[in-house]
Design a protein around this motif. Structure first.
Motif, short mmCIF file in Angstrom:
data_model
loop_
_atom_site.label_atom_id
_atom_site.label_comp_id
_atom_site.label_asym_id
_atom_site.label_seq_id
_atom_site.Cartn_x
_atom_site.Cartn_y
_atom_site.Cartn_z
N CYS A 154 0.76 -0.89 -0.23
CA CYS A 154 0.28 0.23 -0.17
C CYS A 154 0.95 1.27 -0.24
CB CYS A 154 -0.71 0.15 1.47
SG CYS A 154 -2.22 -1.21 1.04
N MET A 155 1.75 1.21 0.21
CA MET A 155 3.05 2.23 0.84
C MET A 155 3.29 2.77 -0.12
SD MET A 155 3.26 3.44 3.64
CE MET A 155 1.70 2.73 5.02
N LEU A 156 3.56 1.69 -1.66
CA LEU A 156 4.38 2.28 -2.70
C LEU A 156 2.84 2.32 -3.59
CD1 LEU A 156 6.30 -1.15 -2.97
CD2 LEU A 156 7.14 0.62 -2.49
N ALA A 157 1.89 2.07 -3.34
CA ALA A 157 1.12 1.72 -3.95
C ALA A 157 0.64 3.30 -3.74
CB ALA A 157 -0.11 1.25 -4.11
N GLY A 158 0.54 4.28 -2.70
CA GLY A 158 -0.12 5.07 -2.37
C GLY A 158 1.63 5.91 -3.06
N VAL A 187 -11.60 1.48 5.84
CA VAL A 187 -10.24 1.07 5.11
C VAL A 187 -9.72 0.26 6.42
CG1 VAL A 187 -10.35 2.34 3.03
CG2 VAL A 187 -9.47 3.76 5.24
N GLN A 188 -8.66 0.01 5.87
CA GLN A 188 -7.49 -1.44 6.34
C GLN A 188 -6.90 -0.12 7.40
OE1 GLN A 188 -4.17 -2.04 7.16
NE2 GLN A 188 -5.06 -3.65 8.57
N VAL A 189 -5.95 0.03 8.68
CA VAL A 189 -5.23 1.44 8.80
C VAL A 189 -4.51 1.41 7.96
CG1 VAL A 189 -3.93 -0.61 10.06
CG2 VAL A 189 -4.50 1.84 11.03
N CYS A 190 -3.71 0.31 7.78
CA CYS A 190 -2.34 0.70 6.69
C CYS A 190 -2.38 1.91 5.48
CB CYS A 190 -2.20 -0.12 5.40
SG CYS A 190 -2.83 -0.97 4.75
N TRP A 191 -4.06 2.76 5.32
CA TRP A 191 -3.98 3.91 4.59
C TRP A 191 -3.75 4.99 5.48
CZ3 TRP A 191 -2.76 3.55 -0.05
CH2 TRP A 191 -3.16 2.25 -0.99
N GLU A 192 -4.18 5.11 6.79
CA GLU A 192 -4.27 6.04 7.91
C GLU A 192 -1.97 6.00 7.91
OE1 GLU A 192 -5.60 7.37 11.96
OE2 GLU A 192 -6.00 5.33 11.48
N TRP A 198 3.65 10.22 4.38
CA TRP A 198 4.08 11.20 3.25
C TRP A 198 3.04 12.06 3.34
CZ3 TRP A 198 8.29 8.88 2.02
CH2 TRP A 198 8.49 7.50 2.53
N ASP A 199 2.76 12.53 4.20
CA ASP A 199 2.27 14.06 4.33
C ASP A 199 0.73 13.94 3.85
OD1 ASP A 199 3.99 15.13 6.68
OD2 ASP A 199 5.44 15.49 4.50
N VAL A 200 -0.21 13.02 3.16
CA VAL A 200 -1.40 13.24 2.71
C VAL A 200 -2.32 13.45 3.56
CG1 VAL A 200 -2.59 12.22 0.98
CG2 VAL A 200 -0.39 11.95 1.03
N GLU A 201 -3.26 14.52 3.04
CA GLU A 201 -4.71 14.68 3.50
C GLU A 201 -5.08 12.64 3.13
OE1 GLU A 201 -8.36 17.76 3.80
OE2 GLU A 201 -6.62 17.44 2.60
N MET A 202 -6.00 12.84 4.77
CA MET A 202 -6.76 11.34 4.36
C MET A 202 -8.08 12.09 4.72
SD MET A 202 -6.77 8.07 6.97
CE MET A 202 -7.90 6.50 6.08
N ARG A 203 -9.12 11.92 3.55
CA ARG A 203 -10.23 12.46 2.88
C ARG A 203 -10.90 10.74 3.44
NH1 ARG A 203 -10.54 16.84 -1.00
NH2 ARG A 203 -8.84 18.43 0.51
#
Length: 322
Positions: A154-158, A187-192, A198-203
């Protein structure tokens, strides 16, 4: 805690001499009672070994391999039973042959492709198999990589989504600050974690009784020109439901038609990576572009989660304009 399950016996050190008991130096190095330590059951402790070991630093004296093994083994027994872990992205059983392969590969540094070329070749073939399963336009050229687990994937995809968005913004002479990523609140906590690291706003689009998954409803309220992508999950953590990628794609098409925003979809394989591509069109699974098809604006990450723990990521080749 038992340090040895068999009968107590006289231990021998590297000199081959028998120990009749701890030396004065050993006795002085036994952790004080007020220090946190691992206490060994003296019934099973071998003569010549201390009956307490520090928890958070290396002991000054060596232990026999059997003792060290037993300490860790007994501690790990307090874990849950992996066969009862019914998380949506986890396999609960693996056959003996798969276990043997895991053990045979345990000493290989998979990132070192030069030292382990055959393992690297197997990895490439697996990525192409997954690309073919997901009906990628050109599976033989589709890049992919194995990962330690699904969170790393998920980190690589994001990061791929963020980098693509950043390059496009800078090429247009626009600011690349304040990126955001849209997903459901289930979503699963890995997206949080990704958004935090990586300093991305989670909407997060709230789920409800009427909209149990992210289905495109009210998506236009969350997407803007700082949105790096939308995450669709094939197996929501809490319910196991598939999010309808086709409906999400249709909603983004409508947004693009009205605003010009080109927002890509990341399909998180989760528990459905090896299942979702198989049903025929019209089955309700909701993958656009034909039976299990991967449309040009999708960037699937496939979690090959069976057997064993989730692992693997599959990237798309350079994505043309929508």
């Amino acid at each position: 805690m038992s340090a040895h399950t068999g009968p107590a016996h006289i231990g021998t050190g590297t000199t081959g001499k028998e120990y009749s008991g701890p030396s004065r130096r050993q006795a002085a190095e036994v952790p004080r009672p007020d220090e946190e330590s691992v206490a060994l059951n003296p019934v099973f402790a071998r003569p010549g070994e201390t009956t307490e070991l520090p928890r958070f630093r290396l002991p000054r004296q060596e232990s026999l391999p059997e003792t060290a093994y037993q300490i860790v083994h007994d501690e790990a027994m307090l874990d849950g039973n992996a066969r009862l872990n019914l998380a949506t992205f986890v396999g609960t059983w693996m056959d003996d042959d798969a276990n043997r392969l895991y053990l045979e590969a345990a000493d290989k540094n998979m990132i070192d492709k030069d030292e382990y070329p055959r393992t690297a070749e197997i990895e490439t073939r697996c990525a192409r198999m997954l690309a073919d399963l997901w009906h990628a336009p050109d599976p033989q050229r589709c890049p992919g990589t194995s990962t330690i687990g699904s969170s790393e994937a998920c980190m690589l995809a994001g990061l791929a989504l963020k980098r693509r968005w950043t390059h496009a913004r800078r090429a247009a002479g626009r600011s690349a600050d304040r990126p955001n990523l849209v997903m459901s609140s289930a979503v699963q906590v890995c997206w949080e974690k990704f958004c935090n690291y990586w300093d991305v706003e989670m909407r997060q689009v709230p789920v409800s009784a009427d909209h149990k998954v992210l289905d495109g409803h009210r998506l236009d309220e969350y997407v803007d020109d700082h949105t790096i992508g939308v995450v669709a999950i094939m197996g929501v953590t809490y319910t196991g439901m598939y999010e309808p990628v086709a409906e999400i794609s249709a909603a983004l098409d409508a947004i693009q038609e009205s605003t010009g925003l080109d927002v890509r979809i990341h399909v998180d394989g989760a528990s459905g990576a090896m299942i979702a591509p198989l049903p025929p069109a019209g089955s309700g699974v909701g993958l656009p572009g034909g039976p299990g098809g991967v449309d040009q604006h999708l960037r699937p990450q496939v979690r090959a989660g069976l057997p064993g723990p989730g692992m693997g990521g599959l990237a798309r080749q350079p994505v043309p304009a929508r």
